[in-house]
Design an enzyme around this catalytic site. Sequence first.
Site, PDB file in Angstrom:
ATOM      1  N   ASP A  48       0.860  -1.248  -0.373  1.00 12.71           N
ATOM      2  CA  ASP A  48       0.323  -0.179  -0.026  1.00 12.71           C
ATOM      3  C   ASP A  48       1.191   1.116  -0.149  1.00 12.71           C
ATOM      4  O   ASP A  48       1.399   1.687   0.822  1.00 12.71           O
ATOM      5  CB  ASP A  48      -0.434  -0.161   1.325  1.00 12.71           C
ATOM      6  N   LYS A  59      -1.694  15.567 -11.454  1.00 17.40           N
ATOM      7  CA  LYS A  59      -0.233  15.523 -12.650  1.00 17.40           C
ATOM      8  C   LYS A  59       0.481  16.208 -12.962  1.00 17.40           C
ATOM      9  O   LYS A  59       1.940  16.205 -13.010  1.00 17.40           O
ATOM     10  CB  LYS A  59      -1.023  14.671 -13.869  1.00 17.40           C
ATOM     11  N   TYR A  92      -6.968  15.431  -9.448  1.00 18.98           N
ATOM     12  CA  TYR A  92      -6.622  14.251 -11.113  1.00 18.98           C
ATOM     13  C   TYR A  92      -5.738  16.043 -11.878  1.00 18.98           C
ATOM     14  O   TYR A  92      -4.638  15.006 -11.597  1.00 18.98           O
ATOM     15  CB  TYR A  92      -7.474  14.376 -12.606  1.00 18.98           C
ATOM     16  N   SER A 142      -0.157  12.478 -17.741  1.00 19.75           N
ATOM     17  CA  SER A 142      -1.370  12.950 -18.592  1.00 19.75           C
ATOM     18  C   SER A 142      -0.717  14.075 -18.965  1.00 19.75           C
ATOM     19  O   SER A 142      -0.889  15.217 -18.405  1.00 19.75           O
ATOM     20  CB  SER A 142      -2.492  12.538 -18.565  1.00 19.75           C
TER      21      SER A 142
END
Length: 284
Positions: A67, A166, A162, A150
Amino acid sequence: MTAIAIVTGASRGAGRGIAIALGSHGCTVYVTGRSQERGRDGLPGTIHETAAAVTQAGGRGIAVACDHSDDDQVAALFAQVAEEADRIDILVNNACAIQDALHAPGGFWEKPLALSQMIEVGVRSSYVASWHAARMMVPQGSGLIVFTSSPGSVHYCMGPAYGAHKAGIDKLAADMAVDLVDTGVSAVSIWMGALASERLLAMIAAQPDKYGHLTAMLEPTEYTGHLIHALQADPDLRDLSGQVLIGAELGRRYGIARPDGTFPPSARDTHRVEPPRQFPVIVR
């Protein structure tokens, strides 16, 4: 000499594909993740299945339950690699806590606060794993640290959690490369395209009107792994350290096409975006 690699978050998706691709090039791959039984989080795939696929591809897959939000488990992972392999050549930071609510409609305040785990796990765990890897790589005078990223780091994509994840790992690659200069160790971030992962394929099937256009753009989940193998062998790798690299453009650089012989499109063409610029100013 057989390359020793660690691929985090490799039960499924990009991590699984990268691990298998590295295995196809003969690498020993430590496959990490939490999934040890099928069906976890409603998705197929386990670290044991990925490790077996790595071995079947021609390498040696070693499953390690980890983990990556637990620093002690990460430390134990690297201690195991140090004891068994005595080196590490490639670290692929891919672990991230992705949840289905990420794709739900509404503003970030209307979605579960748990989405913040993308930042806590994705960015922090990448820092921790890279810290351990560097402590092995720098003394050996070689190594490659990769962050899977991305174009969402430079444009809105599924919300601020998100995007912050990134953008954060792109910055980790840039700044780690500054500290790693002249050590023989390189750090890069790779913008992957739309991947033919279990999650995305399910989304396309469920909402073809919304996501169907992605079908022609898909990259196999193994694609980035082949790019990483080529990167590691590139004599000019040092010149690329610290950069955010578009995977589709790396494919053309190394002549790595999709199975149908075509190259995936670059985000420069599909989204009209480009990697962020890192200025040469250094403040210590």
